[in-house]
Design an enzyme around this catalytic site. Structure first.
Site, PDB file in Angstrom:
ATOM      1  N   PHE A 152       0.807  -1.228   0.000  1.00 47.89           N
ATOM      2  CA  PHE A 152       0.000   0.000   0.000  1.00 47.89           C
ATOM      3  C   PHE A 152       0.839   1.277   0.000  1.00 47.89           C
ATOM      4  O   PHE A 152       0.333   2.351  -0.312  1.00 47.89           O
ATOM      5  CB  PHE A 152      -0.939   0.016   1.224  1.00 47.89           C
ATOM      6  CG  PHE A 152      -0.268   0.447   2.515  1.00 47.89           C
ATOM      7  CD1 PHE A 152      -0.091   1.802   2.805  1.00 47.89           C
ATOM      8  CD2 PHE A 152       0.213  -0.477   3.425  1.00 47.89           C
ATOM      9  CE1 PHE A 152       0.547   2.216   3.968  1.00 47.89           C
ATOM     10  CE2 PHE A 152       0.849  -0.082   4.588  1.00 47.89           C
ATOM     11  CZ  PHE A 152       1.013   1.268   4.859  1.00 47.89           C
ATOM     12  N   LYS A 176      -1.196  -7.094  -9.450  1.00 44.65           N
ATOM     13  CA  LYS A 176      -2.178  -7.268  -8.370  1.00 44.65           C
ATOM     14  C   LYS A 176      -1.816  -6.204  -7.333  1.00 44.65           C
ATOM     15  O   LYS A 176      -0.938  -6.392  -6.483  1.00 44.65           O
ATOM     16  CB  LYS A 176      -2.055  -8.679  -7.791  1.00 44.65           C
ATOM     17  CG  LYS A 176      -3.288  -9.228  -7.098  1.00 44.65           C
ATOM     18  CD  LYS A 176      -3.813  -8.399  -5.954  1.00 44.65           C
ATOM     19  CE  LYS A 176      -3.023  -8.526  -4.680  1.00 44.65           C
ATOM     20  NZ  LYS A 176      -3.436  -7.550  -3.639  1.00 44.65           N
ATOM     21  N   GLU A 179      -5.015  -4.018  -2.097  1.00 43.71           N
ATOM     22  CA  GLU A 179      -6.459  -3.753  -2.024  1.00 43.71           C
ATOM     23  C   GLU A 179      -6.753  -2.541  -1.157  1.00 43.71           C
ATOM     24  O   GLU A 179      -7.858  -2.010  -1.178  1.00 43.71           O
ATOM     25  CB  GLU A 179      -7.215  -4.993  -1.533  1.00 43.71           C
ATOM     26  CG  GLU A 179      -6.891  -5.470  -0.128  1.00 43.71           C
ATOM     27  CD  GLU A 179      -5.663  -6.386  -0.065  1.00 43.71           C
ATOM     28  OE1 GLU A 179      -4.690  -6.156  -0.815  1.00 43.71           O
ATOM     29  OE2 GLU A 179      -5.666  -7.308   0.778  1.00 43.71           O
ATOM     30  N   SER A 229       5.128  -6.987   3.503  1.00 46.25           N
ATOM     31  CA  SER A 229       5.682  -7.285   4.825  1.00 46.25           C
ATOM     32  C   SER A 229       6.440  -8.616   4.804  1.00 46.25           C
ATOM     33  O   SER A 229       6.183  -9.482   3.956  1.00 46.25           O
ATOM     34  CB  SER A 229       4.550  -7.338   5.846  1.00 46.25           C
ATOM     35  OG  SER A 229       3.612  -8.312   5.432  1.00 46.25           O
ATOM     36  N   CYS A 284       9.529   1.923   3.268  1.00 43.43           N
ATOM     37  CA  CYS A 284      10.338   0.758   3.660  1.00 43.43           C
ATOM     38  C   CYS A 284      11.776   1.197   3.931  1.00 43.43           C
ATOM     39  O   CYS A 284      12.554   0.436   4.490  1.00 43.43           O
ATOM     40  CB  CYS A 284      10.298  -0.303   2.590  1.00 43.43           C
ATOM     41  SG  CYS A 284      11.007   0.245   1.052  1.00 43.43           S
ATOM     42  N   GLU A 385       9.145  -4.145  13.071  1.00 40.71           N
ATOM     43  CA  GLU A 385       8.878  -3.044  12.143  1.00 40.71           C
ATOM     44  C   GLU A 385       7.645  -2.290  12.644  1.00 40.71           C
ATOM     45  O   GLU A 385       6.598  -2.900  12.887  1.00 40.71           O
ATOM     46  CB  GLU A 385       8.601  -3.608  10.745  1.00 40.71           C
ATOM     47  CG  GLU A 385       8.284  -2.511   9.753  1.00 40.71           C
ATOM     48  CD  GLU A 385       8.126  -3.019   8.323  1.00 40.71           C
ATOM     49  OE1 GLU A 385       7.515  -4.080   8.123  1.00 40.71           O
ATOM     50  OE2 GLU A 385       8.613  -2.328   7.412  1.00 40.71           O
TER      51      GLU A 385
END
Ligand code: NAD
Length: 492
Positions: A152, A176, A179, A229, A284, A385
């Site tokens: 995301f 893909k 979402e 992740s 990240c 994280e």
């Protein structure tokens, strides 16, 4: 044109409604406003999309690289023309500031530009007379149907770590997207329609876990790229490999920065603050732990407290805002829990972002910059994280001790040092177990013509995204050894 409120897939050159019945709300993280609904997809959707990509492959593969890249030159132009519009969509669904959205689009475009070099980059090599009269040739060929599953936090950029290289090399491609933020990809594919690519070369498949599993298991998918992740990266790596796919998985991070006393502390503080709190800490490559060495401790702690405490938090669409919300309620609750844990483990809270003081829409998932000092190395705040605007401060007495502290992290996405000593910088670069190293840099994000590296739990695989690694990933090597004795040929 698709209905923007209920997203639909794009495959085989058409917009196609999902054959599944499950949908997820898309929510603006700054206002809690509902932006639309995204289908979670079904196996039928997966089968239809992969079929479209597989049918397009034989012709696309035979299209000369020079012709393939003409579409990419056009794509660059279209992305430039729509940059502002895409940046606004990205900010609206992700929460980051407009400046950050524009920046990620620039990085997306940079990858398109690099992939335009495919006629050169994809070349193989050869050698005559490997034995008398025998020649050997290495040819790169595309793989077939390739897939990218993306997170995301960079809805506009991360798909482009893969998409342009995949199709430039002659593969067909299925994206893909996350979402949580599917609108940027949806609009990008509407723009991509203007390219008039052969149907099935580029496909957009929305969905969640079931769709991902369908793609991993599908016999016609040759290669899978994943960014997200670490637990999901590990799952996808193992699952895709068990189905015989080529796979590269970029995972989570816990990035450390080392501040030496000889650093230009004013500059270092500004850069570290942007790295830790920019994109609400949801990069990240965000710095999550700052390790000060020796005398750097007091000045850096004072400066970063001032700077972090003065950041303007709000809706990323507002021009004076420096930090937006985190992605959703669950994320906000998880981050608040980690801050509480760090404090109960003995960390001293210097700035508490949980008590929001800024003005603005309180319906959003806002947290303010948070600073904790002297967090114990074994606290969950230091080891997991966080992916939020939280910076932990740890102090070391020597450079060696600092390197030792950051080497303990199971992650290895990025590590940075701030210093004016070349010898210290070299030692850091040489010894630190991370894939992206910054020297007086806060977000060491490789340009598109370098691999986006990452080590340890931050990456599973061999070949990274971007640059020459991408060409290696998206091609198979074929070696031809030829003998053509002259006595077999007609005389001319
Ligand atoms: P995520 O792992 O939750 O989701 C990533 C993708 O995996 C999404 O497309 C999602 O639909 C899919 N997915 C989620 N759960 C799944 C499951 N159980 N089975 C199959 N598929 C599943 O990640 P996120 O929250 O969207 O993104 C944030 C994470 O991504 C952070 O950990 C961040 O560090 C990481 N990230 C890493 C890099 C890098 O270069 N290493 C870059 C950006 C983000």
């Amino acid at each position: 044109m698709p209905n923007v409120h209920e997203l639909i897939h794009h495959y085989g050159g058409n917009w196609n409604r999902s054959r599944g019945s499950d949908y997820l709300d898309i929510v603006n993280p700054a206002t809690a406003e509902k932006l639309g609904r995204v289908p979670l997809g079904s196996r039928e959707d997966v089968d239809a999309t992969v079929r479209a990509a597989a049918e397009a492959y034989p012709t696309w593969r035979r299209t000369p690289p020079e012709d393939r890249i003409q579409y990419l030159f056009k794509l660059k132009r279209l992305l430039e023309d729509h940059l502002e519009e895409l940046a606004r969509i990205c900010t609206t669904e992700n929460g980051k500031t407009l400046g950050e959205s524009r920046g990620e689009l620039r990085r997306a475009i940079e990858n398109v530009e690099v992939a335009c070099g495919i006629p050169t980059l994809m070349q193989g090599y050869n050698l005559e007379d490997v034995a008398s009269g025998i020649d050997e040739i290495m040819i790169r060929q595309p793989l077939g149907v390739t897939v990218a599953i993306t997170p995301f936090n960079f809805p506009a950029m991360i798909p482009f770590w893969f998409l342009p290289y995949a199709i430039a090399c002659g593969n067909t491609f299925i994206l893909k997207p996350s979402e949580k933020v599917p609108l940027t990809a949806q609009r990008t594919f509407e723009i991509i329609e203007e390219l008039k690519l052969p149907p099935g070369v580029l496909n957009l498949l929305h969905g969640g876990k079931a769709v991902v599993n369908g793609l991993l298991e599908h016999p016609d998918v040759r290669a899978v790229s994943f960014v997200g992740s670490t637990p999901i990266a590990k799952y996808i790596y193992a699952q895709a490999a068990s189905y015989g796919k080529r796979v590269q998985c970029q995972g989570g991070a816990k990035n450390h920065v080392l501040i030496l006393p000889d650093a230009d502390l004013e500059t270092a503080t500004k850069i570290v603050s942007d790295s830790a709190f920019g994109c609400a800490g949801q990069r990240c490559l965000a710095v999550s732990v700052a390790v000060t060495v020796g005398d750097a401790q007091k000045r850096f702690t004072d400066e970063i407290s001032k700077l972090a405490g003065s950041m303007r938090v709000g809706n990323g669409l507002d021009s004076d805002v420096q930090m937006g919300p985190v992605i959703n309620r669950e994320s906000k609750t998880r981050i608040e829990g980690l801050i509480a844990k760090g404090a109960s483990d003995g960390g001293k809270v210097l700035l508490d972002g949980r008590s929001r003081k800024g003005s603005g829409n309180h319906a959003g998932n806002f947290l303010e910059p948070t600073l904790l000092d002297n967090v114990p190395p074994e606290s969950a705040l230091t080891t997991t994280e966080i992916f939020g605007p939280v910076l932990s401060l740890i102090h070391a007495t020597t450079l060696d001790e600092g390197i030792e502290i950051l080497s303990r992290s199971p992650f290895g996405n990025m590590a940075s040092i701030f210093t004016s000593s070349g010898a210290a910088a070299r030692k850091f670069r040489y010894e630190v177990p991370a894939g992206n190293i910054g020297v007086n840099i806060g977000v060491a994000a490789p340009m598109a013509y370098f691999p986006f590296s990452g080590w340890r739990d931050s990456f599973l695989g061999v070949l990274h995204g971007q640059g020459r690694d991408a060409i290696e990933f998206y091609t198979d090597k074929k070696v031809v050894i030829e003998r053509w004795p002259k006595e077999w040929s007609r005389k001319f």
